[in-house]
Design an enzyme around this catalytic site. Sequence first.
Site, short mmCIF file in Angstrom:
data_model
loop_
_atom_site.label_atom_id
_atom_site.label_comp_id
_atom_site.label_asym_id
_atom_site.label_seq_id
_atom_site.Cartn_x
_atom_site.Cartn_y
_atom_site.Cartn_z
N HIS B 35 0.82 -1.21 0.00
CA HIS B 35 0.00 0.00 0.00
C HIS B 35 0.85 1.25 0.00
O HIS B 35 2.01 1.24 0.39
CB HIS B 35 -0.88 0.00 1.25
CG HIS B 35 -0.07 -0.05 2.52
ND1 HIS B 35 0.42 -1.23 3.02
CD2 HIS B 35 0.36 0.92 3.36
CE1 HIS B 35 1.12 -0.99 4.13
NE2 HIS B 35 1.11 0.31 4.34
N HIS B 116 5.50 6.47 -0.62
CA HIS B 116 6.30 5.25 -0.81
C HIS B 116 5.46 4.00 -0.58
O HIS B 116 4.40 4.05 0.06
CB HIS B 116 7.49 5.25 0.15
CG HIS B 116 7.09 5.11 1.59
ND1 HIS B 116 6.61 6.16 2.34
CD2 HIS B 116 7.09 4.03 2.42
CE1 HIS B 116 6.34 5.74 3.56
NE2 HIS B 116 6.62 4.45 3.64
#
Lengths: 173, 173
Positions: B35, B116
């Site tokens: 995720h 990220h």
Amino acid sequence: MMKYGIVAFPSKKLQDLANSYRKRYDPHYSLIPPHLTLKNPVEATDEEIRQIAEKLAKTSEQHEPFTLRAYKISSFQPVNNVIYMKVDNTPELLTLHNALHTEEFGGAPEFSFVPHITIAQKLSDDEHSDVYESLRMAGVNHEETIDRFHLLYQLENGSWTVYETFRLGKESQ
Amino acid sequence: MMKYGIVAFPSKKLQDLANSYRKRYDPHYSLIPPHLTLKNPVEATDEEIRQIAEKLAKTSEQHEPFTLRAYKISSFQPVNNVIYMKVDNTPELLTLHNALHTEEFGGAPEFSFVPHITIAQKLSDDEHSDVYESLRMAGVNHEETIDRFHLLYQLENGSWTVYETFRLGKESQ
């Protein structure tokens, strides 16, 4: 192609209870949170999943939130060694299940609908007997309102990711 | 009280790639799918989560789908040993992130936003050096459109369940 499925996640409270058993007795423990399956896994392409999601948005509007009542521990033995929390098959839940198995969703299910939340599976026959005996004694008595369901797809490692959530009922739209 | 967070799940393709690394290098592998975190975990009650969901429905309408471009492998060392796919911090993504950190969502984030997707963490310093070297060589070059995000809450075992999905943009409503 990927596999998709449709489930309802119960409240954190019931999930935590189910996980306290699954941790020891269910090898799928880490692949998906505790859930009530509304539609078993089916193969679909990316594009098909998008279309299914559009249809589900309409289906969810046409059905109201339902009561999930888990009232006993049961087992699918001798068919298989799955131990589960048995969920009351209310008319509302059955109607929703049927709506997810019309022709536009691929047709009738392979098996009759036994609403349940799995808490143990893939046990040996001996393990199953022992675990079933103790879980049945522990029992379960829980009631809550389910106001949404989720469309999921499966990753290569066997785990499931939520694609979209659908709230039940018109008021939520 | 429970913890909630907000994430975007990338496509199955990118999740499968991330998981091929996470399986070996990330102890959170089984707790949540790969995720992009949009909002770090925050404590909230059941009622607060319902209110947050209502606000998120409005926020998601006001923001358009954005491009997720993962273009290199990087590390937060020396702050910590997290290795990640670095995601391009586009204006659209930054605007969405900021919208999830207004006063009504609890205010400004603790750290500046470095978009990220984590692929390794909690490695020893030596492991980190080795793994980072090899993953950096492997690299990543992936671009896709993200058209939704998810509100999640954490169970007692540390895993995350999706509470609701929000599609970005007005057209989806």
